[in-house]
Design an enzyme around this catalytic site. Structure first.
Site, PDB file in Angstrom:
ATOM      1  N   GLU A 297       0.842  -1.206   0.000  1.00  0.00           N
ATOM      2  CA  GLU A 297       0.000   0.000   0.000  1.00  0.00           C
ATOM      3  C   GLU A 297       0.875   1.254   0.000  1.00  0.00           C
ATOM      4  OE1 GLU A 297      -3.987  -1.736   2.142  1.00  0.00           O
ATOM      5  OE2 GLU A 297      -2.539  -0.743   3.418  1.00  0.00           O
TER       6      GLU A 297
ATOM      7  N   CYS B 153       3.657   8.503  -0.096  1.00  0.00           N
ATOM      8  CA  CYS B 153       4.171   7.744   1.049  1.00  0.00           C
ATOM      9  C   CYS B 153       4.331   6.295   0.569  1.00  0.00           C
ATOM     10  CB  CYS B 153       3.154   7.859   2.187  1.00  0.00           C
ATOM     11  SG  CYS B 153       3.534   6.827   3.592  1.00  0.00           S
TER      12      CYS B 153
ATOM     13  N   CYS C 130       5.966  -5.681   9.212  1.00  0.00           N
ATOM     14  CA  CYS C 130       7.088  -4.994   9.869  1.00  0.00           C
ATOM     15  C   CYS C 130       7.440  -5.781  11.123  1.00  0.00           C
ATOM     16  CB  CYS C 130       6.668  -3.569  10.246  1.00  0.00           C
ATOM     17  SG  CYS C 130       7.986  -2.608  11.010  1.00  0.00           S
TER      18      CYS C 130
ATOM     19  N   CYS D  22       5.598  -1.816  16.875  1.00  0.00           N
ATOM     20  CA  CYS D  22       5.142  -0.647  17.644  1.00  0.00           C
ATOM     21  C   CYS D  22       3.665  -0.875  17.983  1.00  0.00           C
ATOM     22  CB  CYS D  22       5.304   0.630  16.821  1.00  0.00           C
ATOM     23  SG  CYS D  22       6.986   0.877  16.224  1.00  0.00           S
TER      24      CYS D  22
ATOM     25  N   CYS E 100       0.564   0.689  16.040  1.00  0.00           N
ATOM     26  CA  CYS E 100       0.584   0.637  14.578  1.00  0.00           C
ATOM     27  C   CYS E 100      -0.011  -0.670  14.045  1.00  0.00           C
ATOM     28  CB  CYS E 100       2.035   0.772  14.123  1.00  0.00           C
ATOM     29  SG  CYS E 100       2.265   0.483  12.376  1.00  0.00           S
TER      30      CYS E 100
ATOM     31  N   LEU F 129       9.895   9.090  17.428  1.00  0.00           N
ATOM     32  CA  LEU F 129      10.315   9.103  18.836  1.00  0.00           C
ATOM     33  C   LEU F 129       9.159   8.679  19.751  1.00  0.00           C
ATOM     34  CD1 LEU F 129      12.842   9.887  20.495  1.00  0.00           C
ATOM     35  CD2 LEU F 129      11.871  12.167  20.722  1.00  0.00           C
TER      36      LEU F 129
ATOM     37  N   CYS G 160      -1.284   7.449   9.006  1.00  0.00           N
ATOM     38  CA  CYS G 160      -0.086   6.921   9.658  1.00  0.00           C
ATOM     39  C   CYS G 160      -0.452   5.758  10.572  1.00  0.00           C
ATOM     40  CB  CYS G 160       0.521   7.999  10.544  1.00  0.00           C
ATOM     41  SG  CYS G 160       1.673   9.014   9.699  1.00  0.00           S
TER      42      CYS G 160
HETATM   43  S1  SF4 Z   1       5.289   2.394  13.167  1.00  0.00           S
HETATM   44 FE1  SF4 Z   1       4.555   0.477  12.272  1.00  0.00          FE
HETATM   45  S2  SF4 Z   1       5.530   0.353  10.269  1.00  0.00           S
HETATM   46 FE2  SF4 Z   1       6.642   1.915  11.437  1.00  0.00          FE
HETATM   47  S3  SF4 Z   1       8.300   0.769  12.404  1.00  0.00           S
HETATM   48 FE3  SF4 Z   1       6.632   0.768  13.902  1.00  0.00          FE
HETATM   49  S4  SF4 Z   1       5.530  -1.153  13.489  1.00  0.00           S
HETATM   50 FE4  SF4 Z   1       6.827  -0.743  11.709  1.00  0.00          FE
END
Ligand code: SF4
Length: 365
Positions: A103, A116, A123, A127, A130, A231, A349
């Site tokens: 995407e 973007c 990933c 995080c 996310c 951050l 995001c």
């Molecule tokens: S915000 Fe999401 S895409 Fe970005 S590094 Fe963290 S887990 Fe991966």
């Protein structure tokens, strides 16, 4: 070396055109016994003029056009969906040859059109705020799959006569994945993006956004691209809570890197700070952020969180965001509130890759 082997076996191998730097394309063409300068001709046709059909390249002999169309694969990802948000941004979804989904998001602003792009499928950084992090890591994108997101977006714009935009002005690596975890492919893609005979993006128009993988940051030569560091907390414990990578690369080490970063006078590191309601959005948090960043040549992007069914975090209210922002401005920090674009189409995001979680859920039920 794989690349040399490919040249020696031209009869049986197709090259992904969009994965080749100009120098590599020259070597591939020289490997066939043809003139190297044909590579520059191809680059101009494809990247500058947007002609992807070799038969239309009329300053190249017909026999060579046939050879090139047998040699080069010009489409390894396929745009299957575009969804426009009410705010004007457009999510583009591509199928890869192995059945995965990439995407990208087109984000129009006053003077610019930013794309973007994604660098991985899924990933491994996990995080907690996310969606992509919840998918887990599936695989790295190849160089050509990164560059082809730009080509796909360009084709999409060309096929949208009602679009006021003629060209993409900026590229940000803020889609799915951690770009510095796919270092080689991302660097090669950036080289292709910056090639004057090719896409011709200046370094100031490309931004690599990272959680702060210091190994990659140290390898990234100043002047390669803009750097944004995600951050999201000024306190080690809090950051570890939402970003497990902080155990390996804590804030103190990231700040050490930022303080010694030798970019040009115009280059400033951007720090991204996703504001999570009741977690990192208090005035006390703003104060800690100021204490951490004061004296560092940087910009701060404050991004109010976008809610999703896959995260327990909530969006802070406008008053809280304004107070946080005002505190930093009062301290003469360069801070901007960036409302993430496309939340209604899951393009904002931290929302990319939702399709993977939906399909997992469907399979489980
Ligand atoms: S915000 Fe999401 S895409 Fe970005 S590094 Fe963290 S887990 Fe991966």
């Amino acid at each position: 070396m794989v690349f040399e082997n490919q040249i020696n076996e031209l009869d049986s191998i197709m090259f992904c055109f969009f994965g080749l730097t100009l120098k590599e394309l020259e070597d591939v063409i020289a490997g066939t016994g043809k003139e190297k300068y044909r590579a520059r001709q191809l680059y101009r046709w494809v990247y500058n003029k947007g002609i992807y059909d070799f038969s239309m390249m009329d300053n190249i002999p017909k026999s060579l056009r046939v050879l090139f169309s047998d040699m080069f694969d010009m489409e390894t990802i396929n745009l299957f969906e575009s969804i426009a948000s009410v705010d004007g941004s457009i999510k583009l979804s591509f199928h890869t040859k192995d059945g995965n989904i990439i995407e990208s998001v087109l984000i129009p602003e006053k003077q610019r059109l930013t794309l973007c792009v994604s660098s991985q499928i899924g990933c491994r950084m996990a995080c907690s705020f996310c969606v992509t992090g919840k998918i887990g890591f599936i695989r790295n994108l190849e160089t050509h799959e990164i560059v082809e997101q730009i080509i796909g977006a360009k084709k999409f714009l060309n096929g949208s006569p009602e679009s006021p935009w003629e060209k993409i002005t900026n590229i940000v690596f803020m889609g799915m994945g951690e770009p510095l975890d796919n270092f080689e492919n991302v660097m090669r893609a950036i080289e292709i993006m910056k090639e004057p005979l090719g896409l011709d993006f200046s370094k100031r128009r490309i931004t690599v956004s990272t959680v702060g993988l210091l190994g990659g940051l140290k390898r990234l030569q100043p002047g390669t691209a803009g750097i944004a560091i995600s951050l999201n907390a000024a306190d080690e414990q809090k950051r570890t809570e939402i970003m497990p990578i902080n155990r390996m690369y804590p804030i103190r080490d990231i700040m050490d890197f930022a303080r010694h970063y030798k970019g040009s006078q115009r280059e400033r590191i951007t720090f991204e700070y996703v504001l999570l309601k009741g977690f990192n959005d208090s005035l006390e948090d703003a104060k800690m952020l100021y204490e951490l960043l004061k004296g560092v040549r940087c910009k701060i992007n404050l991004i109010p969180f976008n809610e999703s069914p896959y995260s327990q975090f909530k969006t802070p209210d406008n008053k809280t965001v304004d107070q946080f922002h005002a505190y930093l401005i009062d301290k003469y920090m360069t801070a901007i509130v960036r409302n993430s674009r496309g939340p209604d189409v899951n393009a904002a995001c931290g929302q990319l890759g939702m399709a993977y979680l939906v399909s997992k859920k469907t399979k489980a039920s």
